[in-house]
Design a protein around this motif. Structure first.
Motif, mmCIF file in Angstrom:
data_model
loop_
_atom_site.group_PDB
_atom_site.id
_atom_site.type_symbol
_atom_site.label_atom_id
_atom_site.label_comp_id
_atom_site.label_asym_id
_atom_site.label_seq_id
_atom_site.Cartn_x
_atom_site.Cartn_y
_atom_site.Cartn_z
ATOM 1 N N PHE A 105 21.270 -18.906 21.151
ATOM 2 C CA PHE A 105 21.389 -17.913 22.354
ATOM 3 C C PHE A 105 21.702 -16.084 21.941
ATOM 4 C CE2 PHE A 105 23.342 -17.023 27.001
ATOM 5 C CZ PHE A 105 21.749 -17.120 27.655
ATOM 6 N N ARG A 162 20.456 -11.961 23.983
ATOM 7 C CA ARG A 162 19.735 -11.470 25.692
ATOM 8 C C ARG A 162 18.459 -10.890 24.777
ATOM 9 N NH1 ARG A 162 24.048 -7.762 27.801
ATOM 10 N NH2 ARG A 162 21.814 -7.154 29.128
ATOM 11 N N TRP A 209 22.213 -10.698 17.475
ATOM 12 C CA TRP A 209 22.784 -11.549 17.056
ATOM 13 C C TRP A 209 23.321 -12.576 18.184
ATOM 14 C CZ3 TRP A 209 24.060 -6.903 14.811
ATOM 15 C CH2 TRP A 209 24.428 -6.897 13.097
ATOM 16 N N LEU A 262 31.151 -7.060 25.410
ATOM 17 C CA LEU A 262 29.784 -6.444 26.394
ATOM 18 C C LEU A 262 29.114 -7.931 26.748
ATOM 19 C CD1 LEU A 262 28.591 -2.690 25.641
ATOM 20 C CD2 LEU A 262 30.383 -3.416 26.997
ATOM 21 N N ASN A 263 28.687 -8.800 26.122
ATOM 22 C CA ASN A 263 27.885 -9.696 26.170
ATOM 23 C C ASN A 263 28.225 -11.063 26.947
ATOM 24 O OD1 ASN A 263 25.159 -8.827 25.857
ATOM 25 N ND2 ASN A 263 25.975 -9.156 23.099
ATOM 26 N N ALA A 264 29.716 -10.940 26.829
ATOM 27 C CA ALA A 264 30.272 -12.390 27.376
ATOM 28 C C ALA A 264 31.598 -12.142 27.192
ATOM 29 C CB ALA A 264 29.887 -13.810 26.319
ATOM 30 N N ASP A 265 32.448 -12.754 28.253
ATOM 31 C CA ASP A 265 34.001 -13.098 27.778
ATOM 32 C C ASP A 265 33.920 -14.416 26.817
ATOM 33 O OD1 ASP A 265 34.030 -14.637 30.585
ATOM 34 O OD2 ASP A 265 34.255 -13.262 32.010
ATOM 35 N N ASN A 305 35.603 -17.174 28.519
ATOM 36 C CA ASN A 305 35.014 -18.257 29.367
ATOM 37 C C ASN A 305 33.916 -18.683 29.393
ATOM 38 O OD1 ASN A 305 36.057 -20.517 31.317
ATOM 39 N ND2 ASN A 305 35.171 -18.471 33.272
ATOM 40 N N TYR A 306 33.201 -17.710 29.515
ATOM 41 C CA TYR A 306 31.498 -17.716 29.640
ATOM 42 C C TYR A 306 31.154 -17.941 27.554
ATOM 43 C CZ TYR A 306 26.936 -16.664 29.525
ATOM 44 O OH TYR A 306 25.405 -16.945 29.350
ATOM 45 N N ALA A 358 31.342 -22.359 27.924
ATOM 46 C CA ALA A 358 30.604 -22.872 29.247
ATOM 47 C C ALA A 358 29.754 -23.396 28.426
ATOM 48 C CB ALA A 358 30.721 -21.793 29.905
ATOM 49 N N LEU A 359 29.227 -21.553 27.449
ATOM 50 C CA LEU A 359 27.656 -21.484 26.325
ATOM 51 C C LEU A 359 27.752 -22.168 25.128
ATOM 52 C CD1 LEU A 359 27.027 -17.537 25.611
ATOM 53 C CD2 LEU A 359 25.475 -19.853 27.262
ATOM 54 N N ASN A 372 20.608 -17.639 31.517
ATOM 55 C CA ASN A 372 18.745 -16.806 31.121
ATOM 56 C C ASN A 372 18.150 -16.420 32.136
ATOM 57 O OD1 ASN A 372 18.538 -15.322 28.973
ATOM 58 N ND2 ASN A 372 16.825 -16.710 28.352
ATOM 59 N N PHE A 418 18.809 -5.626 31.259
ATOM 60 C CA PHE A 418 19.177 -5.512 29.916
ATOM 61 C C PHE A 418 20.128 -4.903 29.456
ATOM 62 C CE2 PHE A 418 15.211 -7.351 28.765
ATOM 63 C CZ PHE A 418 15.596 -8.970 27.957
ATOM 64 N N LEU A 423 21.166 -2.210 25.237
ATOM 65 C CA LEU A 423 19.902 -3.388 24.654
ATOM 66 C C LEU A 423 18.321 -2.547 25.934
ATOM 67 C CD1 LEU A 423 21.165 -6.495 25.232
ATOM 68 C CD2 LEU A 423 21.285 -5.269 23.591
ATOM 69 N N PRO A 455 23.104 -13.106 31.350
ATOM 70 C CA PRO A 455 23.283 -13.962 31.712
ATOM 71 C C PRO A 455 24.486 -14.868 31.837
ATOM 72 C CG PRO A 455 21.845 -13.539 29.278
ATOM 73 C CD PRO A 455 22.149 -12.501 30.260
ATOM 74 N N GLN A 456 25.743 -13.713 31.624
ATOM 75 C CA GLN A 456 26.883 -13.777 31.777
ATOM 76 C C GLN A 456 27.183 -14.000 33.659
ATOM 77 O OE1 GLN A 456 31.065 -13.265 30.299
ATOM 78 N NE2 GLN A 456 31.174 -11.598 31.697
ATOM 79 N N TRP A 499 25.563 -16.638 35.191
ATOM 80 C CA TRP A 499 25.666 -17.692 35.081
ATOM 81 C C TRP A 499 26.512 -18.200 36.003
ATOM 82 C CZ3 TRP A 499 31.078 -19.436 33.320
ATOM 83 C CH2 TRP A 499 31.259 -20.856 33.557
#
Lengths: 274, 785
Positions: A185, A187, A192, A250-253, A255-256, A259-260, B652, B690, B710, B773-774, B777
Motif C-alpha cells: 500500500f 500513495r 516505499w 507524513l503518510n501515516a500515524d 493508529n492508521y 488499521a492498514l 485510498n 498528493f 509527492l 489515504p489516512q 480513512w
C-alpha cells in the motif's frame, strides 16, 4: 544533495572486498546498486570516508537451482529477479515483489543483496525473505556463514552482518505450489510501502511478514500464531497490529498503520486461502 | 502548418537530444561557485558568523556574512516587492543575506565562493554561525492568532487588509433574505512548485569591466534586468540578462531572488564569473512556495437554488517576507469568487500575514485556482444542502443562463469578454456518461461494495491575458501589462520575430512561427524567433499569468499586419495602382481584377532592403514593431469531471477517469493546448491528492525532497479525456484567451468534489487537501482530522 568527500575503491573479487572492509573498518561502506546508500550520502545522513564498489563482481549475480533451494547471488538486480523464469516457477512471490520495488530505473540498478543488507523496514524484499523463510550467506575474514532470515534483521537499519562481512548469496526453499500474496500500500507507484504484507500459505502453515510496521522487517507473529491455533483468517488478521510499534510519518500515524495492516493482512490471507 | 494546426514543436528535437543549454550547462573559465549557508532555524537572532575555517578549505576564494555584504555597499535597495497592495502595507526590509535575524529555515546567512560546486558545499558547512533561537510563527493559524511575532520588531503579524466590497448593503440583504446559506472553510495548503529544472544563475562580468551578463533560469529576464538595476545600482544599460533553455517555472521563476542579486554584485565586485545552481532541497527551503491561504466563503441562495450573494474572507500566508508579487496573489483571485455564475451581490476581504516560513508567491494560477476551488466546493455544498444535482445547480446560475454572451460585467466589477457555458457543460457530462456514472454509483452503494465511486465536477472561469496596464495600475501593481513584438522580413525571404515573451517550456517558437506562417503564407520553419535575451529583445514583460499568446502572440500578429500594410503600399507603387485596389491573400499582393499578376511579400522584403524604388518618403526595410496593451483581460472557462474510486478498507483514492472540456477561445496550436491542459490537470490533482509542504511546530520543512514531497507521476493518472468548445475572445484580434493555467484551476476542486461526493454516505461534507489515504480513512471512521 551534495555528498561529503569520500575515497572510492573498486573490488574485483569478493575476497578483495572483504580485505578492503577489514582495512577500512567502520569508515567504509560497500557500494552495490547504490539506491539506498547514495540518497543517504546526498543528504549527508551517511558520510562514509571510503566506498568499496562491488558493482564489478559479476560472479555474485546469478539465479540457480540447488536441490530443494534456489540460490540468488547478492548482486542480482531486482530486474533480473523480476524476469527470472526459475523464480517465476519456483518462487513466484519473490519475482513479483522484486517487480514492486521503486521504478524501472531503480530496479535495473538496485540489488537484492543491497536491499537486504540495508535492512530498511519500509523495503519490500526483506519482507519477502522473511515470509519465504530464506537465509543469508555472508563471507568475512573468518570464512562463510549462513544466517536465517529470522535472525538477520536486528534493529533499525541494523543487521547481523558484521562490518567486515560481505553478503554473497540469498537462499530460498523452493515452493512452487505455495499460495502467496503481496499487498503493497502506497500513495504513488514508485514509493516505499506505507504498509506492506507478504503472506505465504503452504499445506502445513502460513507465514506473514510486514513492511514498515516497526523498526525493522518483521514477522506478524500474532497473526501466524492465531492461524496455527485454528483462528479464522478474519480473526487472525485482526491481530496484525499486535505487538507492533509502527512508525508515524507524513503518510501515516501508528493508529492508521495498525488499521492498514489489519486490512491488508485480511486481503492477503483471503488470496492465499489461509 | 498555419494557425489551428497541431504542429509538432520546433523546440523539441533540440531539447529531446540533450542539445538544449540550460544555465547549469553554460560554463566560463575562472568561474566561482557560491555555496549558501542557510539558517537551520525558522526564527533566530544571528549572534556571530565565523568564516575563518571555511576560508582555510581547499579552493575557497572568499566568504561573506550578511553584515560583511552590507558593509560592502552592494545594495541600493532591499529585495523588491512590486505589488504594495495597500498604502499602509507592512513590508519589512529583506536583503539577500540576513545580517541580524533569520526569519525562515533556509534564509541565507552567509555565502562562500569556491572554485567548485563541491568545494563550495563543503566550505558552507564549515561556516560557524551562532544563533539565538526565537519563537517561530510556524503556521498561518499561528500568524492569525498573533500571540508571537514573525518579525520581532513588529507588534502584529498582519501585513495588510485589502477589500473588494462594491456593495456591502446588497450582500447583507442577500444573506438576510436567503432561503439557503452555506459556509465553506477551506485550506489552500502550501505547495512546492517543483519545476523540473531547479533555479540557477551565472553572472559573467565583461573582461574590460563595466558590463555584466547574467544568465538565469528565469521566467522574467526583462523584469529581472530592471529590478537588478534598481536593487543594486548597477547601471541598467550595462546589464544583459539571458534566460537560456528554462525547464519549467510554474511561477517559481517569476521572482528576483537573493542568489541572482548575489551573483550579479559579487561578480561585478570581484571581476570574476559567479555561479550557483540550487539543489532540490534548497528549492524547497528558499525558492518561493505557492498557495497558503485559509478561505471562508459564504453563499446565499433563494428557494430555487439561485445564488443571490457571495461573501469571502481570506487569510493569506505571506511567509517571512514580501517577494515580488507575494501580497498581490490573493488579489488575482479576488475577482473570480463568483465563478461562472451570475451572483448579484459580492464582497471580498483579505488579510495578509507574516509567518516564519519560506515566502509565498505566484504558483500556476496564482490566486485563481484558490478562487475556483472555493466557489466550486461551495456550489457542491449548496447542492448537497438542497438535495439538488450539482450540474443542475450550476445550470441555474450560469451567466446569461448558459447562453452565449459578450462583455458581461460581473458583481466583482470585471467585464468578462465572452462565454458560453451551457454547451460546454453538456459536452463534458456527455463524455463522462454522467447519468451512467450516477447509476453505477448507486449500484455500488446499494451493494455496500468495498470500493465506492465519487463523482465531481467543476465549471471554472479564469483570468488570462495579464494585463491591461491601467487595470494593473488600479491595483497598485508596479508594472505594465503590455507585450512587445518586432516582425522583420529579411532580404532572403526568411522572417525574424523578436518577442518580449519569454518561454520556459511553452513552445512559443512554434506558436509564433504558426502565426507568421498564416499571416505571410510561408513555411513556419522559415521563421526564427528571438527571445529571452535582453540584448536581442530589449523590450518585454515576459511570461506568466497565461499572457503569452493573448498579449505577446497578439502583438506579433499586429506587427505582422503592419508589415503587410507597408508591403501593400510597396505593391501599389510597383503595380501603379491605388493601395485600396491592392488585394492581399496568403502572402501575395495583386491588383483587384488581375490576380495573375502578383508579388509575394518576401520579394517585397528584398525590395525594401535594396530600397531602389520605394514610394516617396518610405523608409527602407520591412520591419515593424508593436507594443500591445490589451483593452481587457480574457476569460477562458471549462468543465472538468473527475471520477474517483475510494477503497473503504484503506482510504485510498484512485482517480479512475478525468474529463476536461476547456474553452480557451481560438487555438493556434491544439497540440500545445492539449499539453498545457494535461500538465495543468496533473498539477491540480497533485494539490488535491498528493502534495503539501509540511512543517513541524518549529517551522522546519519536513519534506524537502522528492523522497517525501509527492508529485504525481503518470502512474497515478488515468488517460485524461479532453475536448474543447471555441468561444472567441473579444479582447484581441486573434480571439485567443490563454490556457497555461486552466487545467490547474479546474482540477483540484473537481477531484475534491468527487472525493467528498464519494464519502457523502458517511456524512462527510468536506475534506482537507491533500485527501491522503489516512485522512479519507479517518473520515470513513467518523474521525475529523
Amino acid at each position: 544533495m551534495i555528498p561529503a568527500a569520500f575515497d572510492y575503491v573498486t573490488a574485483d573479487s569478493a575476497d578483495a572486498a572483504i580485505a578492503a572492509l577489514t582495512e577500512h573498518g567502520d569508515e567504509a561502506k560497500l557500494l552495490a546498486g547504490g539506491h539506498s546508500l547514495i540518497p543517504l550520502m546526498k543528504f549527508r545522513l551517511a558520510t562514509p570516508s571510503v566506498l568499496i564498489d562491488i558493482g564489478r563482481l559479476s560472479d555474485l549475480s546469478y539465479i540457480k537451482e540447488d536441490g530443494d533451494q534456489v540460490a540468488v547471488g547478492a548482486m542480482t538486480t531486482h530486474r533480473a529477479i523480476e524476469n527470472s523464469d526459475v523464480l517465476k516457477a519456483q518462487l513466484p512471490m519473490l519475482a513479483h515483489v522484486a517487480g514492486q520495488v521503486g521504478d524501472p530505473s531503480v530496479r535495473h540498478r538496485g540489488t537484492l543483496g543491497g536491499s537486504i543488507a540495508h535492512g530498511d523496514p519500509a523495503s519490500d524484499l526483506p519482507a519477502a525473505l522473511l515470509a519465504l523463510g530464506g537465509s543469508v550467506v555472508v563471507k568475512g575474514p573468518n570464512g562463510e556463514r549462513t544466517i536465517a532470515a529470522d535472525d538477520f534483521f536486528t534493529g533499525f537499519l541494523e543487521t547481523a552482518l558484521a562490518p567486515d562481512e560481505l553478503m554473497t548469496e540469498l537462499r530460498f526453499p523452493k515452493m512452487p505450489d505455495a499460495k502467496w500474496s503481496y499487498q503493497k500500500f502506497n500513495r504513488r507507484a514508485q514509493d516505499w510501502a506505507i504498509v506492506g504484507v507478504a503472506a505465504v500459505t503452504n499445506p502445513m502453515n502460513t507465514s506473514v511478514a510486514l513492511v514498515n510496521m516497526g523498526a525493522m522487517p518483521l514477522r506478524a507473529e500474532a497473526v501466524e500464531a492465531a492461524l496455527q491455533g485454528g483462528a479464522s483468517a478474519a480473526d487472525a488478521a485482526a491481530k496484525a497490529g499486535d505487538g507492533m510499534s509502527p512508525p508515524t510519518d507524513l503518510n501515516a500515524d501508528a493508529n492508521y498503520r495498525n488499521a492498514l495492516a489489519q486490512t491488508l493482512v485480511a486481503r492477503a490471507l483471503a488470496e492465499t486461502g489461509a | 502548418m498555419t494557425i489551428g494546426t497541431p504542429m509538432l514543436r520546433k523546440e523539441d528535437p533540440k531539447l529531446l537530444t540533450g542539445e538544449g543549454k540550460f544555465v547549469d550547462d553554460i560554463h566560463v573559465s575562472g568561474e566561482l561557485w557560491m555555496g549558501m549557508v542557510r539558517s537551520p532555524m525558522a526564527h533566530a537572532k544571528i549572534l556571530s558568523v565565523d568564516v575563518s575555517e571555511a576560508l582555510k578549505m581547499p579552493g575557497v576564494h572568499s566568504a561573506y556574512s550578511g553584515a560583511d555584504l552590507n558593509g560592502m555597499g552592494l545594495w541600493a535597495a532591499p529585495l523588491p516587492c512590486a505589488w504594495p497592495v495597500t498604502e499602509d502595507m507592512v513590508n519589512p526590509p529583506h536583503f539577500p543575506v540576513a545580517a541580524e535575524y533569520a526569519r525562515h529555515v533556509g534564509e541565507i546567512v552567509a555565502v562562500v565562493l569556491a572554485d567548485s560546486r563541491y568545494g563550495a558545499a563543503d566550505a558552507a558547512e564549515a561556516v560557524i554561525v551562532d544563533f539565538e533561537q526565537l519563537p517561530a510563527v510556524a503556521s498561518l493559524d499561528e500568524a492569525v492568532a498573533d500571540s508571537k511575532m514573525a518579525h520581532s520588531d513588529l507588534s502584529t503579524n498582519k501585513a495588510y487588509h485589502w477589500a473588494l466590497e462594491p456593495d456591502n448593503a446588497a450582500v447583507e440583504a442577500a444573506f438576510a433574505n436567503a432561503a439557503h446559506t452555506v459556509t465553506g472553510n477551506f485550506v489552500q495548503q502550501r505547495m512546492i512548485p517543483a519545476a523540473m529544472e531547479p533555479r540557477g544563475v551565472l553572472a559573467v562580468p565583461s573582461p574590460h569591466g563595466g558590463e555584466l551578463t547574467l544568465y538565469s533560469a528565469s521566467q522574467v529576464p526583462h523584469l529581472l534586468k530592471v529590478l537588478i538595476a534598481a536593487t543594486t545600482g548597477l547601471p541598467e544599460n550595462k546589464l544583459r540578462v539571458i534566460a537560456p533553455a528554462v525547464g519549467g517555472g510554474f511561477g517559481a521563476k517569476l521572482n528576483v531572488n537573493p542568489d541572482e542579486l548575489l551573483a550579479a554584485t559579487l561578480s561585478n565586485k570581484l571581476a570574476k564569473p559567479v555561479r550557483w545552481t540550487e539543489t532540490r532541497s534548497e528549492a524547497a527551503f528558499s525558492t518561493h512556495q505557492g498557495r497558503g491561504q485559509n478561505q471562508r466563503i459564504e453563499l446565499a441562495a433563494d428557494a430555487d437554488g439561485k445564488v443571490t450573494g457571495c461573501r469571502v474572507h481570506l487569510d493569506a500566508d505571506m511567509g517571512a517576507y514580501m517577494m515580488l508579487i507575494t501580497p498581490g496573489v490573493p488579489l488575482l483571485g479576488s475577482f473570480l469568487y463568483t465563478g461562472v455564475y451570475d451572483i448579484p451581490a459580492f464582497g471580498f476581504t483579505c488579510d495578509g500575514h507574516f509567518t516564519n516560513l519560506t515566502p509565498t508567491d505566484a504558483y500556476r494560477g496564482a490566486g485563481r485556482p484558490e478562487a475556483s476551488y472555493a466557489i466550486e466546493r461551495a456550489m457542491d455544498m449548496l447542492a448537497a444542502e438542497m438535495g439538488m444535482d450539482p450540474a443542475e445547480l450550476r445550470r441555474r446560475n450560469y451567466i446569461a443562463g448558459g447562453d452565449h454572451f459578450e462583455n458581461f460585467t460581473v458583481s466583482s466589477t470585471l467585464a468578462f469578454d465572452s462565454g458560453h457555458y451551457g454547451p460546454n457543460l453538456d459536452k463534458a457530462l456527455e463524455m463522462a456518461d454522467y447519468d451512467g456514472l450516477r447509476a453505477e454509483q448507486k449500484k455500488r452503494r446499494d451493494a455496500g461494495d468495498a470500493k465506492q465511486l465519487g463523482i465531481g465536477m467543476v465549471t471554472y472561469v479564469e483570468i488570462c491575458g495579464l494585463a491591461p496596464s491601467r487595470a494593473l495600475g488600479g491595483l497598485n501593481f508596479n508594472s505594465g501589462g503590455w507585450e512587445h513584438a518586432t516582425v522583420r522580413m529579411l532580404p532572403t525571404g526568411k522572417v525574424e520575430v523578436v518577442s518580449g515573451s519569454t518561454p520556459h517550456g511553452q513552445g512559443h517558437e512554434t506558436s509564433w512561427s504558426q502565426i507568421i506562417a498564416t499571416k505571410f503564407g510561408m513555411d513556419p520553419n522559415d521563421v526564427e524567433v528571438l527571445h529571452s535575451d535582453t540584448a536581442l529583445s530589449p523590450l518585454g514583460l515576459d511570461t506568466y499569468g497565461s499572457r503569452s499568446l493573448s498579449v505577446g502572440g497578439v502583438a506579433i500578429a499586429m506587427a505582422a499586419d503592419k508589415v503587410i500594410e507597408k508591403a501593400r503600399l510597396m505593391a501599389a507603387h510597383m503595380f501603379e495602382a491605388a493601395p485600396g485596389d491592392v488585394e492581399y491573400e496568403n502572402g501575395s499582393f495583386s491588383v483587384k481584377g488581375t490576380p495573375a499578376k502578383s508579388v509575394h511579400i518576401a520579394e517585397l522584403g528584398f525590395g525594401a532592403f535594396l530600397a531602389h524604388d520605394l514610394p516617396d518618403g518610405m523608409e527602407p526595410n520591412l520591419q515593424e514593431q508593436v507594443s500591445f496593451d490589451p483593452p481587457n483581460f480574457a476569460f477562458p472557462f471549462g468543465t472538468h469531471v473527475a471520477v474517483v474510486e475510494i477503497d473503504e478498507g484503506t482510504g485510498n483514492v484512485e482517480l479512475l477517469d478525468y474529463i476536461a472540456v476547456d474553452d480557451c477561445g481560438n487555438q493556434v496550436n491544439p497540440l500545445i493546448v492539449e499539453g498545457q491542459v494535461h500538465g495543468g490537470i496533473v498539477q491540480g490533482v497533485g494539490q488535491a491528492l498528493f502534495e503539501a509542504a509540511a512543517y513541524d511546530e518549529d517551522g522546519n520543512c519536513q519534506n524537502p525532497s522528492f523522497l517525501d514531497y509527492l508529485v504525481p507521476s503518470p502512474m497515478e493518472m488515468p488517460n485524461i479525456k479532453t475536448d474543447y468548445t471555441y468561444t472567441p475572445s473579444t479582447s484581441n484580434i486573434l480571439g485567443v484567451k490563454g490556457v497555461g493555467e486552466a487545467g490547474t484551476i479546474g482540477s483540484a476542486a473537481a477531484v475534491m468534489n468527487a472525493v467528498v461526493d464519494g464519502l457523502s454516505p458517511h456524512g462527510v461534507k468536506d475534506m482537507k487537501m491533500p485527501a491522503t489515504p489516512q485522512r479519507v480513512w479517518n473520515a470513513i471512521q467518523g474521525v475529523t482530522v
